[in-house]
Design a protein around this motif. Sequence first.
Motif, PDB file in Angstrom:
ATOM      1  N   LEU A 413       0.574  -1.289  -0.405  1.00 48.45           N
ATOM      2  CA  LEU A 413       0.299  -0.068   0.141  1.00 48.45           C
ATOM      3  C   LEU A 413       0.625   1.180   0.106  1.00 48.45           C
ATOM      4  O   LEU A 413       0.339   1.870  -0.641  1.00 48.45           O
ATOM      5  CB  LEU A 413      -1.190  -0.301   1.285  1.00 48.45           C
ATOM      6  CG  LEU A 413      -2.375  -0.906   1.602  1.00 48.45           C
ATOM      7  CD1 LEU A 413      -2.937  -0.385   2.428  1.00 48.45           C
ATOM      8  CD2 LEU A 413      -3.116   0.189  -0.130  1.00 48.45           C
ATOM      9  N   LYS A 414       1.994   1.257   1.002  1.00 48.46           N
ATOM     10  CA  LYS A 414       3.034   2.441   0.965  1.00 48.46           C
ATOM     11  C   LYS A 414       3.494   2.866  -0.308  1.00 48.46           C
ATOM     12  O   LYS A 414       3.687   3.478  -0.924  1.00 48.46           O
ATOM     13  CB  LYS A 414       4.170   2.163   1.732  1.00 48.46           C
ATOM     14  CG  LYS A 414       2.898   1.738   3.755  1.00 48.46           C
ATOM     15  CD  LYS A 414       4.495   2.138   4.107  1.00 48.46           C
ATOM     16  CE  LYS A 414       3.794   2.729   5.718  1.00 48.46           C
ATOM     17  NZ  LYS A 414       4.704   2.957   7.036  1.00 48.46           N
ATOM     18  N   ARG A 415       3.516   1.783  -1.242  1.00 48.77           N
ATOM     19  CA  ARG A 415       4.384   1.683  -2.157  1.00 48.77           C
ATOM     20  C   ARG A 415       3.888   2.748  -3.229  1.00 48.77           C
ATOM     21  O   ARG A 415       3.695   3.591  -3.782  1.00 48.77           O
ATOM     22  CB  ARG A 415       4.982   0.607  -2.930  1.00 48.77           C
ATOM     23  CG  ARG A 415       6.157   0.312  -2.247  1.00 48.77           C
ATOM     24  CD  ARG A 415       5.878  -2.181  -2.895  1.00 48.77           C
ATOM     25  NE  ARG A 415       6.866  -2.174  -2.419  1.00 48.77           N
ATOM     26  CZ  ARG A 415       6.663  -3.957  -2.075  1.00 48.77           C
ATOM     27  NH1 ARG A 415       6.887  -3.778  -3.960  1.00 48.77           N
ATOM     28  NH2 ARG A 415       7.175  -4.361  -1.787  1.00 48.77           N
ATOM     29  N   THR A 416       2.238   2.892  -3.141  1.00 49.86           N
ATOM     30  CA  THR A 416       1.601   3.415  -3.966  1.00 49.86           C
ATOM     31  C   THR A 416       1.769   4.941  -4.064  1.00 49.86           C
ATOM     32  O   THR A 416       0.985   6.177  -4.750  1.00 49.86           O
ATOM     33  CB  THR A 416       0.349   2.856  -3.854  1.00 49.86           C
ATOM     34  OG1 THR A 416      -0.593   2.993  -2.645  1.00 49.86           O
ATOM     35  CG2 THR A 416      -0.250   1.440  -4.163  1.00 49.86           C
ATOM     36  N   SER A 421      -5.353   4.189  -7.033  1.00 51.20           N
ATOM     37  CA  SER A 421      -3.736   4.246  -7.953  1.00 51.20           C
ATOM     38  C   SER A 421      -3.784   3.375  -9.163  1.00 51.20           C
ATOM     39  O   SER A 421      -4.930   3.375 -10.141  1.00 51.20           O
ATOM     40  CB  SER A 421      -3.163   2.669  -6.884  1.00 51.20           C
ATOM     41  OG  SER A 421      -3.762   1.378  -6.934  1.00 51.20           O
ATOM     42  N   LYS A 422      -2.960   3.200  -9.827  1.00 48.93           N
ATOM     43  CA  LYS A 422      -2.988   2.097 -10.916  1.00 48.93           C
ATOM     44  C   LYS A 422      -3.549   1.251 -11.387  1.00 48.93           C
ATOM     45  O   LYS A 422      -4.136   1.155 -12.775  1.00 48.93           O
ATOM     46  CB  LYS A 422      -1.383   2.488 -11.548  1.00 48.93           C
ATOM     47  CG  LYS A 422      -1.176   1.196 -12.347  1.00 48.93           C
ATOM     48  CD  LYS A 422       0.301   1.490 -13.400  1.00 48.93           C
ATOM     49  CE  LYS A 422       0.295   0.451 -14.785  1.00 48.93           C
ATOM     50  NZ  LYS A 422       1.665   0.562 -15.077  1.00 48.93           N
ATOM     51  N   LYS A 423      -3.616  -0.239 -10.402  1.00 46.80           N
ATOM     52  CA  LYS A 423      -4.159  -0.759 -10.819  1.00 46.80           C
ATOM     53  C   LYS A 423      -5.844  -1.369  -9.553  1.00 46.80           C
ATOM     54  O   LYS A 423      -6.523  -1.821 -10.083  1.00 46.80           O
ATOM     55  CB  LYS A 423      -3.581  -2.249  -9.972  1.00 46.80           C
ATOM     56  CG  LYS A 423      -2.053  -2.786 -10.808  1.00 46.80           C
ATOM     57  CD  LYS A 423      -1.475  -3.581  -9.882  1.00 46.80           C
ATOM     58  CE  LYS A 423      -0.153  -3.644 -10.549  1.00 46.80           C
ATOM     59  NZ  LYS A 423      -0.472  -4.198 -12.135  1.00 46.80           N
ATOM     60  N   TRP A 424      -6.068   0.142  -8.696  1.00 49.18           N
ATOM     61  CA  TRP A 424      -7.268   0.045  -8.038  1.00 49.18           C
ATOM     62  C   TRP A 424      -8.264   1.283  -7.801  1.00 49.18           C
ATOM     63  O   TRP A 424      -7.640   2.744  -8.119  1.00 49.18           O
ATOM     64  CB  TRP A 424      -6.973   0.118  -6.659  1.00 49.18           C
ATOM     65  CG  TRP A 424      -6.029  -1.280  -6.388  1.00 49.18           C
ATOM     66  CD1 TRP A 424      -4.258  -1.869  -6.059  1.00 49.18           C
ATOM     67  CD2 TRP A 424      -6.511  -2.557  -6.020  1.00 49.18           C
ATOM     68  NE1 TRP A 424      -3.974  -2.604  -5.992  1.00 49.18           N
ATOM     69  CE2 TRP A 424      -5.433  -2.957  -6.155  1.00 49.18           C
ATOM     70  CE3 TRP A 424      -7.382  -3.073  -6.621  1.00 49.18           C
ATOM     71  CZ2 TRP A 424      -4.655  -4.842  -6.295  1.00 49.18           C
ATOM     72  CZ3 TRP A 424      -7.235  -4.775  -6.139  1.00 49.18           C
ATOM     73  CH2 TRP A 424      -6.545  -5.315  -6.239  1.00 49.18           C
ATOM     74  N   GLY A 425      -9.179   1.070  -8.307  1.00 45.36           N
ATOM     75  CA  GLY A 425     -10.293   2.195  -8.673  1.00 45.36           C
ATOM     76  C   GLY A 425     -10.448   2.836  -7.672  1.00 45.36           C
ATOM     77  O   GLY A 425     -11.755   4.140  -7.153  1.00 45.36           O
ATOM     78  N   SER A 426     -10.817   2.804  -6.359  1.00 42.37           N
ATOM     79  CA  SER A 426     -10.554   3.330  -5.064  1.00 42.37           C
ATOM     80  C   SER A 426      -9.943   3.705  -3.984  1.00 42.37           C
ATOM     81  O   SER A 426      -8.909   3.392  -4.014  1.00 42.37           O
ATOM     82  CB  SER A 426     -12.392   2.880  -4.416  1.00 42.37           C
ATOM     83  OG  SER A 426     -12.201   3.385  -3.506  1.00 42.37           O
ATOM     84  N   ASP A 427     -10.725   4.332  -3.013  1.00 42.60           N
ATOM     85  CA  ASP A 427      -9.068   5.003  -1.545  1.00 42.60           C
ATOM     86  C   ASP A 427      -9.445   4.055  -0.721  1.00 42.60           C
ATOM     87  O   ASP A 427      -8.791   3.670   0.284  1.00 42.60           O
ATOM     88  CB  ASP A 427      -9.867   5.987  -1.661  1.00 42.60           C
ATOM     89  CG  ASP A 427     -10.786   6.704  -0.879  1.00 42.60           C
ATOM     90  OD1 ASP A 427     -11.999   5.986  -0.735  1.00 42.60           O
ATOM     91  OD2 ASP A 427     -11.271   7.603  -0.255  1.00 42.60           O
ATOM     92  N   HIS A 428     -10.533   3.393  -1.093  1.00 41.13           N
ATOM     93  CA  HIS A 428     -10.753   1.757  -0.153  1.00 41.13           C
ATOM     94  C   HIS A 428     -10.977   0.325  -0.494  1.00 41.13           C
ATOM     95  O   HIS A 428     -10.486   0.311  -1.877  1.00 41.13           O
ATOM     96  CB  HIS A 428     -12.619   2.059  -0.228  1.00 41.13           C
ATOM     97  CG  HIS A 428     -12.802   2.612   1.403  1.00 41.13           C
ATOM     98  ND1 HIS A 428     -13.807   2.645   1.945  1.00 41.13           N
ATOM     99  CD2 HIS A 428     -13.181   4.051   1.190  1.00 41.13           C
ATOM    100  CE1 HIS A 428     -13.475   3.405   3.335  1.00 41.13           C
ATOM    101  NE2 HIS A 428     -13.297   4.786   2.294  1.00 41.13           N
ATOM    102  N   LEU A 429     -10.672  -0.765   0.467  1.00 42.26           N
ATOM    103  CA  LEU A 429     -10.371  -1.779  -1.275  1.00 42.26           C
ATOM    104  C   LEU A 429     -11.883  -2.558  -0.682  1.00 42.26           C
ATOM    105  O   LEU A 429     -12.505  -2.160   0.245  1.00 42.26           O
ATOM    106  CB  LEU A 429      -8.727  -2.641  -0.307  1.00 42.26           C
ATOM    107  CG  LEU A 429      -7.764  -1.636  -0.442  1.00 42.26           C
ATOM    108  CD1 LEU A 429      -6.907  -2.558   0.111  1.00 42.26           C
ATOM    109  CD2 LEU A 429      -7.384  -1.626  -1.497  1.00 42.26           C
ATOM    110  N   ALA A 430     -12.404  -3.607  -2.036  1.00 39.88           N
ATOM    111  CA  ALA A 430     -13.479  -3.921  -1.643  1.00 39.88           C
ATOM    112  C   ALA A 430     -12.996  -5.358  -0.728  1.00 39.88           C
ATOM    113  O   ALA A 430     -12.041  -5.951  -0.322  1.00 39.88           O
ATOM    114  CB  ALA A 430     -13.656  -4.709  -2.561  1.00 39.88           C
ATOM    115  N   LEU A 431     -14.405  -5.589   0.644  1.00 32.71           N
ATOM    116  CA  LEU A 431     -14.060  -6.838   1.039  1.00 32.71           C
ATOM    117  C   LEU A 431     -14.702  -7.632   0.193  1.00 32.71           C
ATOM    118  O   LEU A 431     -15.924  -7.610  -0.486  1.00 32.71           O
ATOM    119  CB  LEU A 431     -14.742  -5.977   2.566  1.00 32.71           C
ATOM    120  CG  LEU A 431     -13.833  -5.618   3.229  1.00 32.71           C
ATOM    121  CD1 LEU A 431     -14.314  -5.415   4.737  1.00 32.71           C
ATOM    122  CD2 LEU A 431     -12.553  -5.472   3.123  1.00 32.71           C
TER     123      LEU A 431
END
Length: 447
Positions: A413-416, A421-431
Amino acid sequence: MKSPNHVRIPLPELTSSAKSPSKLAHSSTPDRSQNRRKRKRNEQETLKPDSPRCFAGADSFHCLRSSSRRCRRRSGTEQRTRAERYRRWAYSSRDSSSFKDKVVVVSYNILGVENASKHPDLYFKVPQRFMEWNRRKKLIRKEINRYNTSILCLQARTGEAYDGCAIFWKEDLFTLLHQENIEFQSFGLRNNVAQLCVLKMKPNQSELDEHPQTMLPPTQSRSFVIGNIHVLFNPNRGDIKLGQVRLLLEKASKLSQEWGSIPVILCGDINSIPQSPIYQFLASSRLDVQLHDRRNISGQVEFQSKCRVFRSQDEKASSCSIRTSISRPLFHRWSDEELRLATGSGEVTYLQHHLKLCSAYHGVPASCRTRDDFGEPVATSFHSKFMGTVDYIWHTEEFVPVKVLETLPVDILKRTGGLPSKKWGSDHLALVCELAFVDNCCGDSPL
């Protein structure tokens, strides 16, 4: 479209075999009176499939169109391999081979477009191209399609923005028996919303072949309550946050009893960390309000201040998790109005709910790289001012978690530098979790 609260939607395929559209339980912007004129002016924009607001319109809900050409450039196996490099399934140690009836549930805060644009300070480390809705919605759609979900609960910002909550399910798996919406504004609890549905599993063809026509297949008795909520963010208004959670629990419990003591699943962004009194209330069913300062009842204020100190002392640390409870063995003064909002009465200081809830992620132990000392994910949300867990999937004891999709390790996560980010479309992660009905636990329902 049948009505604003019950519509057929051309949802992008959740699985490759899905042929029928899913249904939407509710999609709402609570502030209807204040936004009626603005909504009329933007009605056409709201209905456009490529509009940033197409995920949640006040009186309509238009889903994203699938870009099938791009999806077919890589095989399904290759897509799964790329995704699993970052998020992997954790499986329960419990033998689940005897559990026949299972559901895959996804809870996802997709980051409302207007919320993102109005708070640039939260995303100043994120390249602007990663914040663009056209790009984000494609990532979100592709991600959801990978999960083979049975039920999908989405959350975004509510209030003046054209966002809200939405529950989707596969029509070939479930029948809708009941639906209701909670507009917290009508209770003096701000303009957030929650939803509750009663769904019944449909028998599949193999079951129909195995059972005589005179007998009811087992899954015909599998009914349950599914709830979805996005709790107020404001960390200082713990009275309102607690009131919203309390009201959802009360109504979910009442529905469960009205439909024959059926199981309950609750999803959403609770805007409270695992070390908070609100989390304790959900998990233990009890809370003495006077033991907590309303400004810290969600844990966010103290969590953020300690995270800042923690990061300044050691940027290489693996997480910002607070390892001890934030509860204080002191009595705090609440005004009658604050108590009324939190507990429903200015004279009540002790809360109790009747649902025996378990956290799906807590029920499936996994790597310390992704879990805190409470067994919850270390982080389900990450932006410039917060890295922590505020999203949950809760269930009653009639369900057991079979597997959960692990969140990202903190070092990744910190690397983003922050989400999206480039791979994730929200500031939350899907559960994502798979829940199984415990056989011979609920008994057969007369539904």
